[in-house]
Design an enzyme around this catalytic site. Structure first.
Site, PDB file in Angstrom:
ATOM      1  N   GLY A  48       0.682  -1.432   0.082  1.00  0.00           N
ATOM      2  CA  GLY A  48       0.190  -0.119   0.017  1.00  0.00           C
ATOM      3  C   GLY A  48       1.317   1.047   0.174  1.00  0.00           C
ATOM      4  O   GLY A  48       0.933   1.428  -0.729  1.00  0.00           O
ATOM      5  N   GLN A  73     -21.731  16.254  15.213  1.00  0.00           N
ATOM      6  CA  GLN A  73     -21.213  16.866  17.009  1.00  0.00           C
ATOM      7  C   GLN A  73     -22.502  17.467  17.091  1.00  0.00           C
ATOM      8  O   GLN A  73     -23.574  17.478  17.981  1.00  0.00           O
ATOM      9  CB  GLN A  73     -19.983  17.322  17.687  1.00  0.00           C
ATOM     10  CG  GLN A  73     -20.412  17.379  19.314  1.00  0.00           C
ATOM     11  CD  GLN A  73     -20.300  15.065  19.492  1.00  0.00           C
ATOM     12  OE1 GLN A  73     -20.253  14.656  19.123  1.00  0.00           O
ATOM     13  NE2 GLN A  73     -20.362  15.453  20.890  1.00  0.00           N
ATOM     14  N   MET A  74     -22.818  18.764  16.176  1.00  0.00           N
ATOM     15  CA  MET A  74     -23.995  19.360  16.492  1.00  0.00           C
ATOM     16  C   MET A  74     -25.073  19.489  16.812  1.00  0.00           C
ATOM     17  O   MET A  74     -26.273  19.710  16.895  1.00  0.00           O
ATOM     18  CB  MET A  74     -23.206  21.196  15.623  1.00  0.00           C
ATOM     19  CG  MET A  74     -21.868  21.826  16.271  1.00  0.00           C
ATOM     20  SD  MET A  74     -21.197  23.332  14.887  1.00  0.00           S
ATOM     21  CE  MET A  74     -20.448  23.967  16.004  1.00  0.00           C
ATOM     22  N   GLU A 114      -4.996   7.517  -2.100  1.00  0.00           N
ATOM     23  CA  GLU A 114      -3.383   8.909  -2.892  1.00  0.00           C
ATOM     24  C   GLU A 114      -2.275   9.371  -1.978  1.00  0.00           C
ATOM     25  O   GLU A 114      -1.571  10.000  -1.303  1.00  0.00           O
ATOM     26  CB  GLU A 114      -4.278  10.545  -3.136  1.00  0.00           C
ATOM     27  CG  GLU A 114      -5.933  10.084  -3.470  1.00  0.00           C
ATOM     28  CD  GLU A 114      -5.665   9.928  -5.264  1.00  0.00           C
ATOM     29  OE1 GLU A 114      -4.514   9.061  -5.773  1.00  0.00           O
ATOM     30  OE2 GLU A 114      -6.492  10.114  -5.709  1.00  0.00           O
TER      31      GLU A 114
END
Length: 406
Positions: free
Chosen positions: A157, A362-363, A389
């Protein structure tokens, strides 16, 4: 479709309308030329009308939206930075970044695949012969055909130079054996830009071949089940005595690793730009939720802690956008530090934009964790940008190496 999902098209529409309803401090059109503003408007309109309303369905049903992407190609988005003589739009890397950021507000997963496709077409356009350019590029720029980038393997990888897929030359053909992992579009696309080993170990033994779907010996693994990026299929690409004409080699033998890395410099800008679009949409979703949602008898927008959080999200977004656009200009100009700046931009933008999207979730409180709300899809789709990438750990290595050797 749940009522809450209408927020995604509505936010995309706000962006498409330009400055109206968007604070000037985060306006993505600031500093652009008139031509760039026009490219951006076309992309934002397309994202609002053709992508955002279907983003949830493509994710849930794992639909590869071929016809939608072909509509995008009619606007010039199939070969954005490919030369016009083979069907490309001939735009700059900065123009490309602006377009991918805009499209990503409508569906990040689909735009990310389009960015990979564009990278593949650019590689053929840049390193291919005239015959190869004219054979492959026009149908790819129109998205009559689609392309996949094949570098990663099950055992290589981050250490891409250790790849093992072999290509033995026998007369006028190369015989490929090996496999590639995590290939976006794998099995559904038509053209595979494959890095393979034609020589000894290390990067100098790697060449680049274009393998066409239907070639005997080319097959695909099962469709992977992923956290996000569900509008694009991901499969292993397998070569078993797969005979590919020597005429399908891009560049010279041994040039493949250089071709792959040059492609990835642009790919890193592209994927960072997709992150910007997801983050911008998430800031607007959070802004809207804080204004509408009430707790303790007043809107959440009156809570100073949440105000400060929103301010930090906006600041991260603008800082990331500036760095990405700076790197895009450096790459377009062929600057010596372009590769490092692309790595910096990819590292910073994908990390910061994920934090923005996650904070937006989260908000939303418990609502943010429901699939009826668009913000969770931006979180899921953007998370992988820190891995592909070139992982962000590798980006840090590239930057550090440049500093310590320079």
């Amino acid at each position: 479709m749940a009522m809450a999902w209408r927020a995604a098209p509505r936010v995309a529409a706000r962006l498409a309308l330009g400055r109206r309803g968007i604070a000037s401090c985060i306006d993505p059109s600031v500093g652009l030329t008139e031509d760039q503003k026009e490219f951006q408007k076309v992309a934002l309109d397309f994202a609002a009308k053709e992508m955002a309303p279907y983003m949830a369905e493509w994710d849930e049903k794992e639909i590869f939206p071929v016809e939608t992407m072909r509509k995008a190609a009619q606007l010039g988005f199939g070969g954005i930075y490919v030369k016009p003589d083979v069907g490309g739009s001939g735009l700059s890397r900065l123009d490309t970044s602006i377009i991918f950021e805009a499209l990503s507000t409508g569906c990040t997963s689909t735009t990310a695949y389009m960015s990979i496709h564009n990278m593949c077409v650019w590689m053929i356009d840049t390193f291919g012969s005239e015959e190869q350019r004219r054979r492959f590029c026009p149908s790819l720029c129109s998205m009559e055909k689609f392309a996949s980038y094949c570098l990663t393997e099950p055992g290589s990888g981050s250490d891409a130079a250790s790849l093992l897929t072999s290509a033995q030359r026998k007369g006028d053909t190369y015989v490929l054996n090996g496999s590639k992992a995590f290939i976006s579009g794998g099995g559904d696309t038509d053209v595979y830009v494959v890095m393979c080993r034609t020589g000894g170990p290390g990067p100098k033994g790697i060449s680049c071949l274009v393998v066409e779907k239907g070639t005997p010996g080319l097959s695909f693994g099962k469709k992977e089940r992923k956290v996000g990026w569900n509008s694009q299929p991901t499969r292993a690409v397998i070569f078993e005595d797969c005979a590919v004409p020597v005429g399908n080699r891009l560049g010279a033998e041994g040039q493949g690793f250089s071709i792959a890395m040059q492609g990835l410099n642009g790919g890193r800008i592209n994927i960072a730009s997709c992150s910007l679009g997801a983050a911008h949409a998430s800031v607007l979703l959070a802004q809207e939720h804080l204004t509408v949602r009430k707790q303790f008898g007043e809107p959440l927008a009156n809570n100073q802690y949440l105000q400060f959080g929103l301010a930090e999200m906006a600041t991260r977004l603008v800082a990331a956008r500036l760095l990405v656009r700076h790197a895009a200009r450096a790459l377009q100009d062929g600057r010596e530090d372009a590769a490092v700046l692309c790595s910096m931009a990819k590292l910073f933008a994908t990390d910061e934009c994920f934090l923005i999207c996650n904070q937006a979730l989260q908000m939303h409180g418990g609502y943010g964790y429901l699939k009826d709300y668009a913000v969770q899809q931006f979180v899921r789709d953007i998370r992988v940008h820190q891995i592909l990438e070139g992982t962000n750990e590798v980006m840090r290595m590239i930057v550090a190496r440049s500093l310590l050797q320079g």
